[in-house]
Scaffold this motif. Structure first.
Motif, PDB file in Angstrom:
ATOM      1  N   LEU A 114       0.838  -1.208   0.000  1.00  0.00           N
ATOM      2  CA  LEU A 114       0.000   0.000   0.000  1.00  0.00           C
ATOM      3  C   LEU A 114       0.868   1.252   0.000  1.00  0.00           C
ATOM      4  CD1 LEU A 114      -2.708  -1.058   2.639  1.00  0.00           C
ATOM      5  CD2 LEU A 114      -2.715  -1.384   0.167  1.00  0.00           C
ATOM      6  N   PHE A 115       0.460   2.260  -0.747  1.00  0.00           N
ATOM      7  CA  PHE A 115       1.187   3.528  -0.809  1.00  0.00           C
ATOM      8  C   PHE A 115       0.197   4.701  -0.716  1.00  0.00           C
ATOM      9  CE2 PHE A 115       3.832   0.419  -2.943  1.00  0.00           C
ATOM     10  CZ  PHE A 115       5.069   0.650  -2.364  1.00  0.00           C
ATOM     11  N   ASN A 116       0.731   5.860  -0.302  1.00  0.00           N
ATOM     12  CA  ASN A 116      -0.148   7.031  -0.156  1.00  0.00           C
ATOM     13  C   ASN A 116      -0.111   7.980  -1.340  1.00  0.00           C
ATOM     14  OD1 ASN A 116      -1.369   6.565   2.385  1.00  0.00           O
ATOM     15  ND2 ASN A 116       0.672   6.846   3.283  1.00  0.00           N
ATOM     16  N   SER A 117       0.922   7.891  -2.173  1.00  0.00           N
ATOM     17  CA  SER A 117       1.045   8.842  -3.281  1.00  0.00           C
ATOM     18  C   SER A 117       1.891   8.237  -4.402  1.00  0.00           C
ATOM     19  CB  SER A 117       1.737  10.118  -2.787  1.00  0.00           C
ATOM     20  OG  SER A 117       3.066   9.785  -2.414  1.00  0.00           O
ATOM     21  N   LYS A 118       1.860   8.928  -5.546  1.00  0.00           N
ATOM     22  CA  LYS A 118       2.673   8.525  -6.704  1.00  0.00           C
ATOM     23  C   LYS A 118       4.167   8.574  -6.341  1.00  0.00           C
ATOM     24  CE  LYS A 118       3.453  10.052 -11.451  1.00  0.00           C
ATOM     25  NZ  LYS A 118       2.948  10.856 -12.545  1.00  0.00           N
ATOM     26  N   TYR A 132       8.723  -4.483 -11.901  1.00  0.00           N
ATOM     27  CA  TYR A 132       7.861  -4.616 -13.090  1.00  0.00           C
ATOM     28  C   TYR A 132       7.602  -6.091 -13.359  1.00  0.00           C
ATOM     29  CZ  TYR A 132       9.607   0.114 -13.907  1.00  0.00           C
ATOM     30  OH  TYR A 132       9.949   1.436 -13.771  1.00  0.00           O
ATOM     31  N   PRO A 133       6.477  -6.451 -13.967  1.00  0.00           N
ATOM     32  CA  PRO A 133       5.313  -5.620 -14.220  1.00  0.00           C
ATOM     33  C   PRO A 133       4.430  -5.547 -12.963  1.00  0.00           C
ATOM     34  CG  PRO A 133       4.951  -7.815 -15.122  1.00  0.00           C
ATOM     35  CD  PRO A 133       6.308  -7.830 -14.479  1.00  0.00           C
ATOM     36  N   PHE A 134       3.808  -4.375 -12.750  1.00  0.00           N
ATOM     37  CA  PHE A 134       2.911  -4.268 -11.604  1.00  0.00           C
ATOM     38  C   PHE A 134       1.650  -3.498 -11.993  1.00  0.00           C
ATOM     39  CE2 PHE A 134       5.760  -0.582 -11.226  1.00  0.00           C
ATOM     40  CZ  PHE A 134       4.873   0.466 -10.978  1.00  0.00           C
ATOM     41  N   VAL A 135       0.676  -3.550 -11.102  1.00  0.00           N
ATOM     42  CA  VAL A 135      -0.608  -2.897 -11.366  1.00  0.00           C
ATOM     43  C   VAL A 135      -0.910  -1.941 -10.217  1.00  0.00           C
ATOM     44  CG1 VAL A 135      -3.094  -3.271 -11.742  1.00  0.00           C
ATOM     45  CG2 VAL A 135      -1.448  -4.934 -12.607  1.00  0.00           C
ATOM     46  N   GLN A 136      -1.229  -0.681 -10.581  1.00  0.00           N
ATOM     47  CA  GLN A 136      -1.640   0.289  -9.561  1.00  0.00           C
ATOM     48  C   GLN A 136      -3.163   0.389  -9.554  1.00  0.00           C
ATOM     49  OE1 GLN A 136      -1.589   4.478 -10.389  1.00  0.00           O
ATOM     50  NE2 GLN A 136      -0.942   5.011  -8.327  1.00  0.00           N
ATOM     51  N   VAL A 148      -7.239   2.052 -12.563  1.00  0.00           N
ATOM     52  CA  VAL A 148      -6.337   0.893 -12.635  1.00  0.00           C
ATOM     53  C   VAL A 148      -5.298   1.180 -13.719  1.00  0.00           C
ATOM     54  CG1 VAL A 148      -6.151  -1.572 -13.182  1.00  0.00           C
ATOM     55  CG2 VAL A 148      -8.149  -0.735 -11.914  1.00  0.00           C
ATOM     56  N   ALA A 149      -3.997   1.081 -13.361  1.00  0.00           N
ATOM     57  CA  ALA A 149      -2.933   1.306 -14.349  1.00  0.00           C
ATOM     58  C   ALA A 149      -1.984   0.103 -14.346  1.00  0.00           C
ATOM     59  CB  ALA A 149      -2.156   2.576 -14.005  1.00  0.00           C
ATOM     60  N   VAL A 150      -1.779  -0.448 -15.525  1.00  0.00           N
ATOM     61  CA  VAL A 150      -0.850  -1.575 -15.645  1.00  0.00           C
ATOM     62  C   VAL A 150       0.493  -0.989 -16.075  1.00  0.00           C
ATOM     63  CG1 VAL A 150      -0.397  -3.778 -16.797  1.00  0.00           C
ATOM     64  CG2 VAL A 150      -2.765  -3.085 -16.327  1.00  0.00           C
ATOM     65  N   VAL A 151       1.543  -1.253 -15.295  1.00  0.00           N
ATOM     66  CA  VAL A 151       2.863  -0.680 -15.583  1.00  0.00           C
ATOM     67  C   VAL A 151       3.835  -1.826 -15.853  1.00  0.00           C
ATOM     68  CG1 VAL A 151       4.697   0.822 -14.716  1.00  0.00           C
ATOM     69  CG2 VAL A 151       2.320   1.268 -14.065  1.00  0.00           C
ATOM     70  N   THR A 152       4.206  -1.964 -17.127  1.00  0.00           N
ATOM     71  CA  THR A 152       5.040  -3.100 -17.511  1.00  0.00           C
ATOM     72  C   THR A 152       6.528  -2.750 -17.524  1.00  0.00           C
ATOM     73  OG1 THR A 152       4.547  -2.414 -19.764  1.00  0.00           O
ATOM     74  CG2 THR A 152       3.318  -4.314 -18.905  1.00  0.00           C
ATOM     75  N   GLU A 153       6.836  -1.450 -17.670  1.00  0.00           N
ATOM     76  CA  GLU A 153       8.249  -1.037 -17.784  1.00  0.00           C
ATOM     77  C   GLU A 153       8.364   0.454 -17.439  1.00  0.00           C
ATOM     78  OE1 GLU A 153       8.634  -1.980 -21.978  1.00  0.00           O
ATOM     79  OE2 GLU A 153       7.996   0.066 -22.451  1.00  0.00           O
ATOM     80  N   ALA A 154       9.604   0.939 -17.309  1.00  0.00           N
ATOM     81  CA  ALA A 154       9.835   2.319 -16.858  1.00  0.00           C
ATOM     82  C   ALA A 154       9.112   3.349 -17.721  1.00  0.00           C
ATOM     83  CB  ALA A 154      11.334   2.601 -16.835  1.00  0.00           C
ATOM     84  N   ALA A 163      -2.423   9.188  -5.904  1.00  0.00           N
ATOM     85  CA  ALA A 163      -3.492   8.996  -4.902  1.00  0.00           C
ATOM     86  C   ALA A 163      -3.131   7.781  -4.050  1.00  0.00           C
ATOM     87  CB  ALA A 163      -4.822   8.754  -5.601  1.00  0.00           C
ATOM     88  N   PRO A 164      -3.746   7.635  -2.879  1.00  0.00           N
ATOM     89  CA  PRO A 164      -3.516   6.419  -2.092  1.00  0.00           C
ATOM     90  C   PRO A 164      -3.896   5.197  -2.925  1.00  0.00           C
ATOM     91  CG  PRO A 164      -4.677   8.065  -0.781  1.00  0.00           C
ATOM     92  CD  PRO A 164      -4.637   8.583  -2.191  1.00  0.00           C
ATOM     93  N   CYS A 165      -3.002   4.221  -2.947  1.00  0.00           N
ATOM     94  CA  CYS A 165      -3.216   3.120  -3.898  1.00  0.00           C
ATOM     95  C   CYS A 165      -2.675   1.790  -3.400  1.00  0.00           C
ATOM     96  CB  CYS A 165      -2.557   3.466  -5.236  1.00  0.00           C
ATOM     97  SG  CYS A 165      -0.790   3.745  -5.110  1.00  0.00           S
TER      98      CYS A 165
END
Ligand code: ADP
Length: 377
Positions: A114-118, A132-136, A148-154, A163-165
């Motif tokens: 869990l995180f509070n910000s970007k 990587y890969p992760f999903v926010q 929902v954001a899928v992040v596969t690479e930098a 936002a808290p995520c």
């Protein structure tokens, strides 16, 4: 409470049992507002609106997660029956609490932090704590793939939302599955047969459902076992839609749950002996739960607003699809279409799943949601 399409379909079934339905929604043009006994205009995230609406009814249920929990808690304390319980909703509406709940109850789900910000997420990526890969996922207020954001690479880090995520491991998904569980206050439990959900990458939401899902008996049994475990862990009364991932190694993980009727149960209106809407009523009134057996293989298509069109809605091809056997359209009655807005759904029945799929393909290519004005971008 809340007058979207799920509320409309619940209201339609309630009338079969001569139950009086009061609906509250921000818009007096909401789909259920047009057919309920009494409509109240109000904001379901506002304490006073929810509280005063609750004072008018004998039993409260809902079709949306974004509701003022404090108002529900006060109403419950003052004796109102609310199903599902406000505490179940409290956990589910925050994806962070929901993931922690699964871990605490040893229910399989992807690893997460869990995180509070970007900024916190970026630091964790730099430090190698998030890989990587992760999903926010936003902890609150996301829906239909928004948030929902899928992040596969930098190079995809610019997709991150501030936002808290929840940051969770990306699952190597083979299939997305759903099991809808019903439980009444007497503790009776029944599941609907497992459904396969096909995702539209562009709209970032489920576009097609296939029932029965094309999975092995073992996957089916294990999915149902997990869904029941989740419902029991919540001590649920009402319906719980448990969305699952089957990964490429054959593991089954809970993605998320929704304590209400669900998009993945629309086909049950025509394709099962009892629909999810009737089952919701049976569960919250503590009636015997209905038989969920399949009457016919089915495919359900969400009817989405065509990209590029915003304005007064026009349905193209509706008459043509009515010529196809087994095609059952549901138009929700939203006045304005927007790109990828859920405007309706079509359930397509067939003697075999292949026949239903062929007919569904035809529907998909024929029915288009546009506007009376020409396309705008
Ligand atoms: P929403 O509540 O908006 O429907 P979901 O949590 O269901 O959001 O996520 C939307 C979609 O994003 C899922 O249906 C799936 O396709 C994809 N997704 C979500 N979580 C993961 C994950 N951990 N790994 C891979 N894909 C995911």
């Amino acid at each position: 409470m809340s007058g979207g399409q799920l509320g409309k379909m619940l209201t339609q079934v309630a009338s079969v049992f001569d139950i009086q339905v009061y609906v509250m929604d921000q818009s007096n043009e909401a789909p259920a507002a047009q057919i309920c006994h009494q409509f109240f205009q109000g904001d379901q995230t506002n304490f006073d609106d929810v509280y005063s609406f609750g004072k008018k009814v004998d039993l409260l249920t809902f079709e949306i997660e974004h509701i003022n929990i404090e108002a529900l808690r006060k109403l419950k304390k003052e004796g109102l029956t609310i199903y599902p319980d406000p505490e179940t909703l409290h956990v589910i509406k925050d994806k962070g609490l929901q993931k922690e709940f699964y871990n605490n109850h040893h229910i399989p789900t992807s690893n997460f932090q869990l995180f509070n910000s970007k900024e916190e997420v970026l630091k964790a990526v730099q430090a190698g704590v998030v890989n990587y890969p992760f999903v926010q996922k936003l902890r609150t207020d996301g829906y239909d793939g928004k948030g929902v954001a899928v992040v596969t690479e930098a190079s995809k880090l610019n997709r991150l939302i501030d936002a808290p995520c929840v940051i969770e491991d990306a699952v190597d998904i083979d299939k997305e599955l759903s099991v809808i569980v019903a439980r009444n206050p007497s503790g009776e439990i029944k599941c609907f047969p497992i459904v396969e959900m096909e995702f539209n990458e562009e709209a970032n939401l489920v576009e097609t459902l296939i029932c029965p899902a094309n999975v092995s008996k073992e996957v089916e049994q294990e999915s149902i076992r997990i869904a029941v475990e989740v419902a029991e862990a919540f001590n649920l009364v009402g319906l719980l839609a448990v969305e699952l991932f089957l990964d490429k190694k054959g593991n089954i993980l809970v993605n998320e749950s929704a304590p209400r009727t669900h998009n993945s149960g629309h086909h049950t209106i025509e394709a099962n002996i009892t629909s999810q809407y009737e089952q919701q009523l049976r569960a919250i009134f503590d009636w015997p739960l209905g038989d969920t057996s399949i009457l016919s293989p089915s495919v359900m298509l969400n009817v989405l607003g065509e990209p590029g069109y915003i304005g007064k809605v026009k349905y193209e091809g509706l008459e043509s699809i009515l010529k196809v056997p087994g095609v059952k359209p549901h138009i929700y009655g939203k006045k304005i279409t927007k790109p990828n807005r859920k405007m309706g759904h079509v359930t397509v029945l067939g003697k075999t799943i292949e026949e239903a799929q062929e007919r569904a393909e035809l529907v998909k290519n024929t029915l288009k949601v546009k506007t009376y004005e020409s396309a705008k971008n």
